[in-house]
Design a protein around this motif. Structure first.
Motif, PDB file in Angstrom:
ATOM      1  N   LEU A 309      19.191  -9.935   0.794  1.00  0.00           N
ATOM      2  CA  LEU A 309      18.713 -11.063   1.708  1.00  0.00           C
ATOM      3  C   LEU A 309      18.297 -12.187   0.925  1.00  0.00           C
ATOM      4  N   GLY A 310      18.278 -12.367  -0.261  1.00  0.00           N
ATOM      5  CA  GLY A 310      18.235 -13.598  -1.054  1.00  0.00           C
ATOM      6  C   GLY A 310      16.723 -13.823  -1.245  1.00  0.00           C
ATOM      7  N   VAL A 311      15.892 -12.836  -1.328  1.00  0.00           N
ATOM      8  CA  VAL A 311      14.520 -13.068  -0.967  1.00  0.00           C
ATOM      9  C   VAL A 311      14.013 -13.510  -2.775  1.00  0.00           C
ATOM     10  N   ASP A 312      13.012 -14.159  -2.931  1.00  0.00           N
ATOM     11  CA  ASP A 312      12.936 -14.738  -4.351  1.00  0.00           C
ATOM     12  C   ASP A 312      12.163 -13.528  -4.808  1.00  0.00           C
ATOM     13  N   ALA A 313      12.634 -13.638  -6.341  1.00  0.00           N
ATOM     14  CA  ALA A 313      11.873 -12.378  -7.058  1.00  0.00           C
ATOM     15  C   ALA A 313      10.266 -12.373  -7.138  1.00  0.00           C
ATOM     16  N   TYR A 314       9.738 -13.294  -6.997  1.00  0.00           N
ATOM     17  CA  TYR A 314       8.193 -13.272  -7.170  1.00  0.00           C
ATOM     18  C   TYR A 314       7.637 -12.663  -5.801  1.00  0.00           C
ATOM     19  N   TYR A 315       8.396 -12.796  -4.741  1.00  0.00           N
ATOM     20  CA  TYR A 315       7.952 -12.235  -3.382  1.00  0.00           C
ATOM     21  C   TYR A 315       8.392 -10.706  -3.352  1.00  0.00           C
ATOM     22  N   GLN A 316       9.269 -10.327  -3.966  1.00  0.00           N
ATOM     23  CA  GLN A 316       9.588  -8.941  -4.312  1.00  0.00           C
ATOM     24  C   GLN A 316       8.482  -8.376  -5.035  1.00  0.00           C
ATOM     25  N   ASP A 317       8.139  -8.902  -6.063  1.00  0.00           N
ATOM     26  CA  ASP A 317       6.995  -8.242  -6.681  1.00  0.00           C
ATOM     27  C   ASP A 317       5.629  -8.314  -6.061  1.00  0.00           C
ATOM     28  N   ILE A 318       5.494  -9.171  -5.062  1.00  0.00           N
ATOM     29  CA  ILE A 318       4.152  -9.106  -4.278  1.00  0.00           C
ATOM     30  C   ILE A 318       4.407  -8.002  -3.370  1.00  0.00           C
ATOM     31  N   VAL A 319       5.621  -7.670  -2.520  1.00  0.00           N
ATOM     32  CA  VAL A 319       5.872  -6.875  -1.707  1.00  0.00           C
ATOM     33  C   VAL A 319       5.554  -5.440  -2.471  1.00  0.00           C
ATOM     34  N   LYS A 320       6.256  -5.234  -3.569  1.00  0.00           N
ATOM     35  CA  LYS A 320       6.284  -4.024  -4.476  1.00  0.00           C
ATOM     36  C   LYS A 320       4.856  -3.565  -5.007  1.00  0.00           C
ATOM     37  N   GLY A 321       4.165  -4.475  -5.012  1.00  0.00           N
ATOM     38  CA  GLY A 321       2.510  -4.384  -5.338  1.00  0.00           C
ATOM     39  C   GLY A 321       1.734  -3.716  -4.092  1.00  0.00           C
ATOM     40  N   ALA A 322       2.045  -4.503  -2.863  1.00  0.00           N
ATOM     41  CA  ALA A 322       1.446  -4.052  -1.798  1.00  0.00           C
ATOM     42  C   ALA A 322       1.951  -2.651  -1.324  1.00  0.00           C
ATOM     43  N   ILE A 323       3.255  -2.133  -1.825  1.00  0.00           N
ATOM     44  CA  ILE A 323       3.510  -0.750  -1.227  1.00  0.00           C
ATOM     45  C   ILE A 323       2.736   0.185  -2.345  1.00  0.00           C
ATOM     46  N   ILE A 324       2.505  -0.167  -3.470  1.00  0.00           N
ATOM     47  CA  ILE A 324       1.847   0.563  -4.459  1.00  0.00           C
ATOM     48  C   ILE A 324       0.429   0.737  -3.970  1.00  0.00           C
ATOM     49  N   VAL A 325      -0.249  -0.353  -3.584  1.00  0.00           N
ATOM     50  CA  VAL A 325      -1.641  -0.077  -3.155  1.00  0.00           C
ATOM     51  C   VAL A 325      -1.446   0.875  -2.003  1.00  0.00           C
ATOM     52  N   ALA A 326      -0.759   0.584  -1.124  1.00  0.00           N
ATOM     53  CA  ALA A 326      -0.550   1.368   0.202  1.00  0.00           C
ATOM     54  C   ALA A 326      -0.435   2.881  -0.128  1.00  0.00           C
ATOM     55  N   ALA A 327       0.467   3.205  -1.044  1.00  0.00           N
ATOM     56  CA  ALA A 327       0.741   4.431  -1.578  1.00  0.00           C
ATOM     57  C   ALA A 327      -0.639   5.154  -2.124  1.00  0.00           C
ATOM     58  N   VAL A 328      -1.218   4.363  -2.761  1.00  0.00           N
ATOM     59  CA  VAL A 328      -2.471   4.984  -3.273  1.00  0.00           C
ATOM     60  C   VAL A 328      -3.627   5.107  -2.219  1.00  0.00           C
ATOM     61  N   VAL A 329      -3.727   4.276  -1.260  1.00  0.00           N
ATOM     62  CA  VAL A 329      -4.630   4.425  -0.319  1.00  0.00           C
ATOM     63  C   VAL A 329      -4.407   5.565   0.611  1.00  0.00           C
ATOM     64  N   ILE A 330      -2.974   5.900   0.861  1.00  0.00           N
ATOM     65  CA  ILE A 330      -2.525   7.273   1.443  1.00  0.00           C
ATOM     66  C   ILE A 330      -2.863   8.278   0.758  1.00  0.00           C
ATOM     67  N   ASP A 331      -2.666   8.353  -0.611  1.00  0.00           N
ATOM     68  CA  ASP A 331      -3.044   9.358  -1.436  1.00  0.00           C
ATOM     69  C   ASP A 331      -4.566   9.593  -1.338  1.00  0.00           C
ATOM     70  N   GLN A 332      -5.524   8.778  -1.441  1.00  0.00           N
ATOM     71  CA  GLN A 332      -6.731   8.959  -1.200  1.00  0.00           C
ATOM     72  C   GLN A 332      -7.223   9.305   0.017  1.00  0.00           C
ATOM     73  N   TYR A 333      -6.689   9.051   1.118  1.00  0.00           N
ATOM     74  CA  TYR A 333      -6.733   9.782   2.366  1.00  0.00           C
ATOM     75  C   TYR A 333      -6.491  11.266   2.440  1.00  0.00           C
ATOM     76  N   ARG A 334      -5.270  11.422   1.938  1.00  0.00           N
ATOM     77  CA  ARG A 334      -4.832  12.881   2.072  1.00  0.00           C
ATOM     78  C   ARG A 334      -5.759  13.644   1.071  1.00  0.00           C
TER      79      ARG A 334
END
Length: 342
Positions: A309-334
């Motif tokens: 989609l032509g998304v800049d690499a910096y924004y890709q890192d931001i999204v990747k970081g957000a997904i990691i945090v979300a995965a950890v939050v879900i893990d804590q909930y479980r």
């Protein structure tokens, strides 16, 4: 005479529990959903298909395979309740050393002129030994020196990267033999990744090694009381993680046809992300290789999709970081939910 209502005993009818989908199935559905989202966005933004491009999918799978090999080792470390931050640097060091034993004799600047044109399995074995040694050092520091895994592997991350740069004074190691580069050609990295995944899936699920690994992660003290040699097993797990990082370094060097000190940068975080997204709990005691494989595929689809989609690499890192945090939050909930039901 007692009435019928008085003589009738009332029993609570047990409520039927809803059958939950296995974690791996849920994660796989997320993978399908992300892929379909990029397909829709591809047609809407670029007027092109994301999923119907075989070349793009092949590149995506090849990228995933190297991180996936590392992630399989990292998953086992996290299951024990530890962490491994050194895998990306170990990959770089392994790639440099391995490449130096895989050079052609007609290259005038070979690192070891007397050790050129060697059979392909010699650089492979050397790379595996380098990775295993790094993992052994990590495990010994954690198990016997009682250094926290975060600190021990952080030290190895910095040291291994420095050794990779010092090995040839920062110069890349090139002109590798065709025998060796065959390891990284075509679909071979994917085959190696899947073979490693199947092997350790079986090892964790059906062998004593797997039982000990889960037991240590769930409760180290109880594992020790039950007769498990916790220290020795931790050394073994970290050695295997280093061995797999070494294997990833061999595959990376063979695929690129060169060894460079900058290889594997931030791969350790991608590997941890793949494991956590795949359902491995950072608290230890929970995790499966199948989930990690799917987690690695999710990261690969996202990287390929954003690039498409032509998304800049910096924004890709931001999204990747957000997904990691979300995965950890879900893990804590479980984890909290699991503790309430115990």
């Amino acid at each position: 005479m007692a009435t019928s209502t008085e003589s009738t005993q009332h029993f609570e009818v047990p409520k039927k529990r809803k059958k939950k989908l296995p974690t791996e199935v849920s994660i796989f559905l997320v993978l399908i959903g992300i892929a379909l989202l990029f397909e829709v966005l591809g047609w809407a933004i670029r007027g092109d298909s994301f999923l119907m491009n075989p070349r793009r999918l092949l590149i995506m799978i090849l990228q995933v395979s190297i991180i996936g090999i590392i992630a399989i080792g990292v998953t086992q470390v996290i299951i024990t309740g530890g962490i491994d931050l050194s895998s990306g640097s170990v990959l770089a060091l392994t790639a440099m050393v391995t490449a130096s034993f895989a050079q052609q004799s007609d290259y005038l600047r070979a690192v070891y002129p007397a050790l050129t044109d060697l059979p392909w399995f010699i650089p492979l074995v050397v790379g595996l030994l380098v990775g295993a040694l790094a993992g052994l050092v990590n495990g010994a520091l954690i198990a016997f020196a009682v250094i926290p895994p975060f600190i021990a592997t952080l030290g190895m991350m910095v040291s291994a990267r420095g050794m990779a740069r010092a090995y040839t004074d920062g110069q890349p190691v090139s002109m590798l033999s065709d025998q060796f580069t065959w390891i990284g050609s075509g679909a071979n990295p994917v085959i190696i990744f899947l073979a490693v995944a199947v092997f350790f899936h079986i090892a964790l699920k059906y062998t004593r090694y797997g039982k000990y690994t889960y037991a240590i992660g769930a409760n180290p003290q109880a594992a020790r009381v039950s007769g498990i040699n916790v220290r020795r097993h931790l050394v073994l797990v970290y050695t295997i993680a280093g061995l797999l990082a070494g294997l990833a370094g061999v595959v990376a060097a063979a695929r690129a046809g060169t060894g460079q000190a900058g290889m594997g940068l931030m791969y350790e975080l991608d590997a941890i992300a793949a494991a956590v997204i795949g359902g491995t709990s950072l608290a230890g005691g929970v995790g499966r290789i199948a989930g990690t494989v799917i987690g690695a595929m999710i990261l690969g689809v996202m990287l390929s999709g954003f690039t498409f989609l032509g998304v800049d690499a910096y924004y890709q890192d931001i999204v990747k970081g957000a997904i990691i945090v979300a995965a950890v939050v879900i893990d804590q909930y479980r984890q909290r939910k699991r503790n309430k039901t115990v």
